[in-house]
Write a protein that holds these residues in place. Structure first.
Motif, mmCIF file in Angstrom:
data_model
loop_
_atom_site.group_PDB
_atom_site.id
_atom_site.type_symbol
_atom_site.label_atom_id
_atom_site.label_comp_id
_atom_site.label_asym_id
_atom_site.label_seq_id
_atom_site.Cartn_x
_atom_site.Cartn_y
_atom_site.Cartn_z
ATOM 1 N N GLU A 43 0.855 -1.166 -0.248
ATOM 2 C CA GLU A 43 -0.128 -0.023 -0.075
ATOM 3 C C GLU A 43 0.915 1.284 0.126
ATOM 4 O OE1 GLU A 43 -2.251 -3.249 0.716
ATOM 5 O OE2 GLU A 43 -0.801 -2.430 2.378
ATOM 6 N N VAL A 44 0.364 2.326 -0.245
ATOM 7 C CA VAL A 44 1.069 3.622 -0.270
ATOM 8 C C VAL A 44 0.520 4.728 0.643
ATOM 9 C CG1 VAL A 44 1.728 5.527 -1.916
ATOM 10 C CG2 VAL A 44 2.029 2.965 -2.443
ATOM 11 N N VAL A 45 1.334 5.520 1.285
ATOM 12 C CA VAL A 45 0.802 6.623 1.960
ATOM 13 C C VAL A 45 1.481 7.690 1.250
ATOM 14 C CG1 VAL A 45 0.717 8.061 4.048
ATOM 15 C CG2 VAL A 45 0.504 5.456 4.080
ATOM 16 N N VAL A 46 0.482 9.057 0.965
ATOM 17 C CA VAL A 46 1.118 10.010 0.076
ATOM 18 C C VAL A 46 0.664 11.230 1.057
ATOM 19 C CG1 VAL A 46 0.527 11.528 -1.790
ATOM 20 C CG2 VAL A 46 0.745 8.857 -1.943
ATOM 21 N N ARG A 47 1.617 12.184 1.097
ATOM 22 C CA ARG A 47 1.217 13.568 1.822
ATOM 23 C C ARG A 47 1.639 14.674 0.695
ATOM 24 N NH1 ARG A 47 3.402 15.145 7.364
ATOM 25 N NH2 ARG A 47 1.510 14.396 7.858
ATOM 26 N N SER A 48 0.485 15.197 0.251
ATOM 27 C CA SER A 48 0.568 16.340 -0.780
ATOM 28 C C SER A 48 -0.253 17.520 0.014
ATOM 29 C CB SER A 48 -0.181 15.876 -2.126
ATOM 30 O OG SER A 48 -0.247 17.195 -2.907
ATOM 31 N N GLY A 49 0.679 18.717 0.220
ATOM 32 C CA GLY A 49 -0.048 19.882 0.879
ATOM 33 C C GLY A 49 -0.281 19.487 2.498
ATOM 34 N N ASP A 50 -1.654 19.659 2.648
ATOM 35 C CA ASP A 50 -2.075 19.359 3.908
ATOM 36 C C ASP A 50 -2.791 18.128 4.222
ATOM 37 O OD1 ASP A 50 -4.362 20.388 2.773
ATOM 38 O OD2 ASP A 50 -5.097 21.737 4.241
ATOM 39 N N GLN A 51 -2.896 17.299 2.977
ATOM 40 C CA GLN A 51 -3.618 16.171 2.844
ATOM 41 C C GLN A 51 -2.751 14.872 3.001
ATOM 42 O OE1 GLN A 51 -6.096 17.953 -0.661
ATOM 43 N NE2 GLN A 51 -6.881 15.938 -0.021
ATOM 44 N N THR A 52 -3.029 13.864 3.665
ATOM 45 C CA THR A 52 -2.389 12.625 3.933
ATOM 46 C C THR A 52 -3.305 11.629 3.329
ATOM 47 O OG1 THR A 52 -1.163 13.506 5.963
ATOM 48 C CG2 THR A 52 -1.498 10.899 5.661
ATOM 49 N N ILE A 53 -2.854 10.811 2.418
ATOM 50 C CA ILE A 53 -3.690 9.920 1.600
ATOM 51 C C ILE A 53 -3.200 8.518 1.612
ATOM 52 C CG2 ILE A 53 -4.540 9.496 -0.778
ATOM 53 C CD1 ILE A 53 -3.535 12.455 -1.146
ATOM 54 N N LEU A 54 -4.115 7.553 2.164
ATOM 55 C CA LEU A 54 -3.761 6.446 2.157
ATOM 56 C C LEU A 54 -4.646 5.358 0.742
ATOM 57 C CD1 LEU A 54 -2.807 3.563 3.350
ATOM 58 C CD2 LEU A 54 -5.035 3.450 4.764
ATOM 59 N N ILE A 55 -3.433 4.942 -0.087
ATOM 60 C CA ILE A 55 -3.841 4.265 -1.237
ATOM 61 C C ILE A 55 -4.058 2.782 -0.762
ATOM 62 C CG2 ILE A 55 -3.721 3.763 -3.552
ATOM 63 C CD1 ILE A 55 -2.018 6.358 -3.776
ATOM 64 N N ASP A 56 -5.222 2.297 -0.684
ATOM 65 C CA ASP A 56 -5.583 0.799 -0.415
ATOM 66 C C ASP A 56 -5.187 0.448 1.046
ATOM 67 O OD1 ASP A 56 -6.709 0.423 -2.741
ATOM 68 O OD2 ASP A 56 -5.100 -0.616 -3.902
ATOM 69 N N SER A 57 -5.943 -0.504 1.452
ATOM 70 C CA SER A 57 -5.671 -0.835 3.132
ATOM 71 C C SER A 57 -5.397 -2.163 3.545
ATOM 72 C CB SER A 57 -6.951 -0.475 3.642
ATOM 73 O OG SER A 57 -8.134 -1.238 3.608
ATOM 74 N N GLY A 58 -4.920 -2.824 2.394
ATOM 75 C CA GLY A 58 -4.503 -4.467 2.812
ATOM 76 C C GLY A 58 -5.494 -5.478 2.949
ATOM 77 N N LEU A 59 -4.932 -6.393 3.649
ATOM 78 C CA LEU A 59 -5.787 -7.582 3.795
ATOM 79 C C LEU A 59 -6.782 -7.480 5.238
ATOM 80 C CD1 LEU A 59 -6.789 -10.649 2.806
ATOM 81 C CD2 LEU A 59 -4.776 -11.314 4.559
#
Length: 317
Positions: free
Chosen positions: A88-104
């Protein structure tokens, strides 16, 4: 996320001469489980949810068994089952923290080595309460399961936004597995997980049709194929590019993009999507991260005639 720096993260400082560190109780400490990089001004961290071990034939259901076996032999992989990364991936852009998918998420007897996302986010210093957005590439159980773990919803923000394609939500209202090669037990698990996810999170869904900008430089786009609403996430900042391809690209895809994966709901369309995305990656030089590429799943794609070549990153320590 304050630990997101442009090198691989070490989970422990270990005295390798102390054999006590190598016992099974501590085995997870020895496994790299996060890798950080920057895409321009965007922070990215790849998080390992662990490893799945599906039947080997599931990666190439339309392949001649001898050809499939030869490929597995060439890759020094078992012809019966093989380790399949779950990233999975965690992204921080500006003031947002984004989790892409969450696994099993939930424990499943056939996959005891996966479902590690929660503890590994904690180890990386990422608080679930800091996540402002979740992007789902699709709603298979190994992508929504982490949101279904007991206590997780209570740790998430009440204003959390979950971005998913409209076609995906519609499909899982009455899913059709007739074109997949999923074992019945896994098909049942997929139905249960998607139903539970929609029951628990429907009010937080932010549904898009074809494309949506989640944050500055973070765009999710529907591809279809693997599932009707399968999507990829493209990051762009300062001339740098990265694509999180979800389940559109697998390790075998570079040598045999025409081989069907057993979890694909429209195998022919999934093949067209796969080839189109790999051509794009080869032309643009963007980084590729995909759910089931070997961790840390950061590399580039090069064209080699009509096929493609995976060029993994040199780890940055």
């Amino acid at each position: 996320m304050n630990q997101m720096i442009s090198h691989a993260q070490k989970e422990t400082n270990m005295n390798l001469h102390d054999t006590a560190h190598f016992d099974r109780a501590r085995s997870d400490e020895l496994v790299p489980s996060r890798y950080a990089l920057r895409v321009g001004e965007i922070d990215v961290m790849v998080i390992s949810d662990g490893v799945l071990t599906p039947p080997a034939e599931s990666m190439a259901t339309n392949a001649d068994p001898a050809a499939r076996g030869a490929w597995l032999d060439d890759m020094f992989l078992s012809r019966d089952a093989f380790d399949w990364a779950l990233n999975e991936v965690v992204v921080r852009s500006g003031d947002q923290t984004i989790l892409i998918d969450s696994g099993l998420g939930v424990e499943y007897p056939d996959f005891p080595r996966a479902g590690q996302l929660g503890s590994r986010l904690d180890a990386a210093g990422i608080d679930l309460g800091s996540v402002t957005d979740v992007v789902l590439t699709h709603m298979h159980f190994d992508h929504v399961g982490g949101l279904l773990v007991d206590g997780v919803k209570q740790r998430l923000r009440p204003d959390l936004r979950i971005h998913v394609a409209a076609a995906e939500v519609k499909f899982w209202g009455a899913p059709d597995f007739s074109r997949t090669a999923m074992p019945p037990a896994l098909a049942d698990l997929a139905r249960r997980a998607s139903r539970q996810f929609l029951d628990e999170y429907r009010n937080q869904l932010r549904i898009f049709e074809q494309q949506h900008e989640v944050a500055p430089g973070v765009v999710v786009s529907r591809t279809g194929g693997h599932t009707p609403g399968h999507s990829v996430v493209r990051l762009a900042s300062g001339g740098d590019r990265l694509m999180f391809a979800g389940d559109a690209i697998f390790p075998v895809s570079f040598d045999h993009p025409e081989w069907h994966n057993g979890f694909e709901h429209d195998p022919e369309e999934a093949t067209r999507v796969r080839i189109r995305l790999m051509r794009e990656l080869a032309e643009t030089g963007a980084w590729l991260v995909a759910t089931h590429m070997p961790f840390p799943s950061v590399g580039r794609v090069a064209a080699t005639g009509d096929l493609f070549r995976w060029v993994p990153t040199w780890w940055d320590y």
